[in-house]
Design an enzyme around this catalytic site. Structure first.
Site, short mmCIF file in Angstrom:
data_model
loop_
_atom_site.label_atom_id
_atom_site.label_comp_id
_atom_site.label_asym_id
_atom_site.label_seq_id
_atom_site.Cartn_x
_atom_site.Cartn_y
_atom_site.Cartn_z
N GLU A 39 0.83 -1.21 0.00
CA GLU A 39 0.00 0.00 0.00
C GLU A 39 0.86 1.25 0.00
OE1 GLU A 39 -3.88 -1.84 2.30
OE2 GLU A 39 -2.63 -0.42 3.38
N GLU A 60 -1.11 -10.20 -6.45
CA GLU A 60 -1.10 -10.98 -7.69
C GLU A 60 -0.20 -10.34 -8.73
OE1 GLU A 60 -3.66 -9.97 -5.82
OE2 GLU A 60 -5.50 -11.06 -6.33
#
Length: 129
Positions: A44, A55
């Site tokens: 983040e 992913e």
């Protein structure tokens, strides 16, 4: 590599997630056609739009090491409802692996296996360019 082993690798990657804002840690592990495994975790940023999903981290690491063919992807989160890849991840995965098998799992031992084609039934790809 078994699905359980791939899930273990994704679970270990989840522990490395940088998620101070959402506290929603996700791990991923992608199996290449030649048997290598690349892992990723979500990262983040205070500017939320600059975050990246686990992913894509796993896939981009693999691509940056020369991998171009992929068989399976495992995604793990600590949720009651199994979490599938987001739309952006589905699109990026499609670019390299339209035949990818996606395994989603949680820390409680639940899992589901689906082909990427089921998750992204009408992809945007080179055929439309």
């Amino acid at each position: 590599m078994t699905d359980a082993e791939l899930i273990e690798r994704a679970t270990a990657a989840r522990a490395l997630a940088y998620a101070p804002y959402s506290e929603f840690a996700v791990g991923a592990a992608v199996l290449t056609a030649d048997g290598r495994v690349f892992t990723g975790c979500n990262v983040e940023n205070a500017s939320y739009g600059l975050a990246i999903c686990a992913e894509r981290v796993a896939l981009f690491k693999a691509v940056s090491e020369g991998a171009r063919a992929f068989h399976r992807l495992a995604v793990v989160a600590d949720t009651e409802v199994l979490v599938s890849p987001c739309g952006a991840c589905r699109q990026v995965l499609w670019e390299f692996a339209p035949d990818l098998i996606v395994i989603v799992a949680n820390l409680q031992g639940q899992m589901r296996v689906r082909p990427l084609r089921d998750l992204l039934p009408e992809p945007f790809d080179a055929r439309v360019l």
